[in-house]
Write an enzyme that holds these catalytic residues in place. Structure first.
Site, PDB file in Angstrom:
ATOM      1  N   ASP A 100       0.853  -1.187   0.000  1.00 59.57           N
ATOM      2  CA  ASP A 100       0.000   0.000   0.000  1.00 59.57           C
ATOM      3  C   ASP A 100       0.890   1.239   0.000  1.00 59.57           C
ATOM      4  O   ASP A 100       1.942   1.262   0.650  1.00 59.57           O
ATOM      5  CB  ASP A 100      -0.891  -0.033   1.252  1.00 59.57           C
ATOM      6  CG  ASP A 100      -1.935   1.076   1.248  1.00 59.57           C
ATOM      7  OD1 ASP A 100      -1.563   2.214   1.567  1.00 59.57           O
ATOM      8  OD2 ASP A 100      -3.089   0.788   0.924  1.00 59.57           O
ATOM      9  N   ILE A 101       0.496   2.260  -0.755  1.00 58.22           N
ATOM     10  CA  ILE A 101       1.269   3.505  -0.784  1.00 58.22           C
ATOM     11  C   ILE A 101       0.978   4.295   0.488  1.00 58.22           C
ATOM     12  O   ILE A 101      -0.183   4.578   0.800  1.00 58.22           O
ATOM     13  CB  ILE A 101       0.913   4.343  -2.027  1.00 58.22           C
ATOM     14  CG1 ILE A 101       1.199   3.551  -3.306  1.00 58.22           C
ATOM     15  CG2 ILE A 101       1.705   5.660  -2.034  1.00 58.22           C
ATOM     16  CD1 ILE A 101       0.776   4.248  -4.583  1.00 58.22           C
TER      17      ILE A 101
ATOM     18  N   GLU B  97      -5.153   2.569  -3.643  1.00 54.43           N
ATOM     19  CA  GLU B  97      -3.690   2.646  -3.719  1.00 54.43           C
ATOM     20  C   GLU B  97      -3.045   1.354  -3.220  1.00 54.43           C
ATOM     21  O   GLU B  97      -1.869   1.331  -2.852  1.00 54.43           O
ATOM     22  CB  GLU B  97      -3.176   3.838  -2.900  1.00 54.43           C
ATOM     23  CG  GLU B  97      -3.419   3.761  -1.415  1.00 54.43           C
ATOM     24  CD  GLU B  97      -4.760   4.345  -0.996  1.00 54.43           C
ATOM     25  OE1 GLU B  97      -4.893   4.670   0.187  1.00 54.43           O
ATOM     26  OE2 GLU B  97      -5.659   4.500  -1.852  1.00 54.43           O
TER      27      GLU B  97
END
Length: 372
Positions: free
Chosen positions: A229-230, A272
């Site tokens: 995950d960003i 994201e």
């Protein structure tokens, strides 16, 4: 929904214009070749008729190129029927084979008109009936053609008409098959990939993962998955806007894919969040891959003028284990490991371990939340 329908209708209209243009160009070429051959044998009046038809086809082609909607498709079709009728009845007669040019024309009728539209569906019925009727009229109704002095050329023109008819059908069917395969490839791409990042979508990732899980269950090669995950991606959208956020997503997805092996499957799992399927990879090997990915993403900078944006990622890793009953359970455990990476400060990776007290405490907290 409206945008998709509009886009589809636009594509369909463009396809019909292209097909009509191909048909008129072929017809114009055939008319020119016939006119030249008529001049050679001294049939100047027949040559003049063919040149007039070629000129009309040229006008229709110009209108189609400019997308001018003045029933150009119908003009081209009716002109074709009229030309066959004139050549077959008044100019030369049925023994020259002009009526066989109506076979590819029937293909054109069904391709140029839309069967799903009531008006055009009835036009298909009417024009097809007229076409078949004209064929039998030319073929069997006695007539006295103008040029009876060129019987020695009957077999010659008969062969040309048959060759032109078959070539026309081949070209049209080739165009149709190319269109069908292009649409099929487009639909496959839309069904399997994410439009923004050009990675596989969630559905495809799960499907490929389930296949790998079944192979591993039967004693085949094991595999591992990485969920990442960003970090703090919401702040990108809040500070720079969603357009820049899309640029960041697209570039980070591309960089992540370039970091992995060609055999690895990476997908946009949602928002994201991304998922990676590593074939023939143990959990320990997946940790090495995940750390390499984390390090490279940590220093990667997205250039979205006038901004230069850097974001780290948090990762969760889980390898196949015989005690796991489904691929979805495997993904869930990797997602829990990602959650721990986030909870411990982000920009790190975690290998899922069921004996870790963190997961027991998290599950206990979730149960308390449900109770209240």
């Amino acid at each position: 929904m409206d945008l998709k329908i509009k886009s589809y209708n636009h594509y369909k209209q463009e396809s019909k214009y292209s097909l009509a243009l191909i048909y008129t160009m072929l017809s114009m070429l055939v008319c020119v070749l016939f006119s030249i051959s008529f001049i050679v044998i001294g049939a100047t009046f027949a040559a003049l008729i063919q040149l007039i038809a070629a000129f009309i086809y040229m006008i229709v082609s110009g209108l189609l190129r400019r997308r001018i909607k003045i029933l150009t498709r119908y003009v081209a079709m009716m002109l074709s029927i009229a030309l066959v009728f004139i050549n077959g009845i008044y100019i030369f007669g049925p023994t020259y084979g002009f009526q066989f040019q109506l076979f590819p024309f029937l293909v054109v009728v069904f391709l140029l008109l839309d069967y799903n539209i009531d008006v055009e569906r009835w036009n298909i019925y009417v024009i097809s009936f007229i076409t078949v009727f004209i064929f039998f009229v030319v073929q069997y109704v006695p007539s006295t053609p103008i040029f009876l002095n060129y019987e020695m050329y009957e077999s010659y023109y008969y062969a040309i008409s048959l060759a032109a008819s078959f070539m026309g059908m081949l070209v049209l069917l080739f165009y149709l098959s190319r269109e069908i395969f292009a649409v099929r490839d487009q639909l496959y791409s839309l069904a399997t990939t994410d439009a923004l990042t050009a990675l596989y979508n969630r559905r495809t990732f799960i499907k490929r993962g389930q296949e790998a899980f079944k192979i591993a269950e039967r004693g085949g090669n094991h595999f591992s998955i990485i969920i990442f995950d960003i970090d703090s991606f919401k702040s990108v959208n809040d500070e720079y806007g969603h357009v820049v956020g899309d640029v960041v997503l697209r570039n980070m997805a591309k960089h992540a894919k370039e970091t992995l092996r060609e055999t690895d499957i990476i997908a946009r799992y949602g928002g994201e969040e991304f998922a990676i399927l590593l074939q023939n990879t143990s959990a320990d090997q997946a940790v090495v891959v995940a750390e390499k990915l984390r390090e490279r993403m940590e220093v990667f900078e997205v250039d979205s003028q006038p901004y230069k944006i850097n974001r780290t990622i948090s990762l969760g890793v889980m390898g196949y284990h015989y005690s796991i009953s489904s691929f979805e359970e495997l993904v869930d455990k990797a997602d829990k490991a990602l959650y721990k990476s986030k909870a411990l400060g982000k920009n790190r990776l975690t290998l899922f371990n069921m004996t870790d007290p963190f997961y027991r405490e998290k599950r206990s907290n979730e149960n308390k939340h449900k109770t209240f």
